[in-house]
Design a protein around this motif. Sequence first.
Motif, PDB file in Angstrom:
ATOM      1  N   LYS A 177      45.308  59.666  38.683  1.00 20.79           N
ATOM      2  CA  LYS A 177      45.686  58.262  38.799  1.00 20.79           C
ATOM      3  C   LYS A 177      44.430  57.393  38.809  1.00 20.79           C
ATOM      4  O   LYS A 177      43.487  57.677  39.549  1.00 20.79           O
ATOM      5  N   ILE A 179      43.196  54.485  40.115  1.00 21.95           N
ATOM      6  CA  ILE A 179      43.447  53.487  41.155  1.00 21.95           C
ATOM      7  C   ILE A 179      42.130  53.143  41.839  1.00 21.95           C
ATOM      8  O   ILE A 179      41.423  54.022  42.338  1.00 21.95           O
ATOM      9  N   CYS A 224      40.007  48.798  37.482  1.00 18.31           N
ATOM     10  CA  CYS A 224      41.381  49.325  37.387  1.00 18.31           C
ATOM     11  C   CYS A 224      42.405  48.194  37.386  1.00 18.31           C
ATOM     12  O   CYS A 224      42.212  47.165  38.046  1.00 18.31           O
ATOM     13  N   LYS A 226      45.321  48.743  38.620  1.00 18.98           N
ATOM     14  CA  LYS A 226      46.022  48.950  39.883  1.00 18.98           C
ATOM     15  C   LYS A 226      45.011  49.318  40.963  1.00 18.98           C
ATOM     16  O   LYS A 226      44.077  50.100  40.716  1.00 18.98           O
ATOM     17  N   TYR A 247      45.592  43.196  43.562  1.00 21.19           N
ATOM     18  CA  TYR A 247      45.756  44.506  44.189  1.00 21.19           C
ATOM     19  C   TYR A 247      46.655  44.352  45.422  1.00 21.19           C
ATOM     20  O   TYR A 247      47.059  43.247  45.781  1.00 21.19           O
ATOM     21  N   VAL A 281      50.506  52.686  46.636  1.00 20.79           N
ATOM     22  CA  VAL A 281      50.140  53.226  45.323  1.00 20.79           C
ATOM     23  C   VAL A 281      51.365  53.414  44.434  1.00 20.79           C
ATOM     24  O   VAL A 281      51.313  53.164  43.224  1.00 20.79           O
TER      25      VAL A 281
END
Length: 283
Positions: A177, A179, A224, A226, A247, A281
């Motif tokens: 991921k 993140i 990122c 996310k 975020y 997340v």
Amino acid sequence: MRKVLLSFLFIIMFVQYTFAKPLVVTSTYILSSLVNQIAQNKVDTAFIVPENANPHFFNPTPKDIQELAKSNLFISVGYGFEFWFDKVKNNIKGKTLILSDYHKNPIGKKTLSGKIIANPHIWLDVDFVKNTAVYAIADNLCKIDTKNCSFFMNNAKNLSQEISHIQNDYKKLFKNKNICIVEVDPAFDYFLRSFGKQPCAKMLQEGSGELTLTSFKQLDNCKCKKGIVVYAFRAKQAKVIAQEKHYKDVYLSPLGNSKDNRLNSYIKLLQYNLNTIKNAVND
């Protein structure tokens, strides 16, 4: 009659002394929770810094010093976290365990007046706690209560395994991921390192209290789409940063809470923070 009374009082004192539990005093509640998970009902525990106080500024009261004087074992974090320790150490008649003496990979290490000072939040260094701290605590408990030593060691091993399971869940959470993590408070450096993450921006350094333009420039490193903005004490600043980067701002607990069933043990603290991050997340 007087002889009978004296004999009776002697028996009471003998029984109290024989069956009295050792007293383990720690600087913070979260350390006491580790002791309780290892020793369970074999010792009595107390902690010095009130849970509603900032541990970076709290000074022990005369009552706290009396408690330290009665302790069979005092456990502290070290790395300058208990800045008041030198003032009270002569009052401690029992054994002392300073966890930083066993910690090998400090963040922000420097030497001040011959002493090693570093980021002190090593109880959130999951690798250190599971591999070293729990066994250091158990070993020192053995020194003050030899008859229960195998009990302490077995509980330390079980606790270490529990921590490992949760740590693996953290690693799985971020696997594959992309993140970004923005760290507002410096409390979580070790915590993030424990499951292989580095913050793309560290907004405050240890000992710094204000966000600056230089701090905000670090956000350029967060590429990122996310991300999460983790904080412990600075909710307003975290919210501003989260809005800036689109975020999620995420509160994590660094110290636990004896009165909150979600946070009243070390394992629960890790699980609570894991669930909080997971919700952010996966949202």
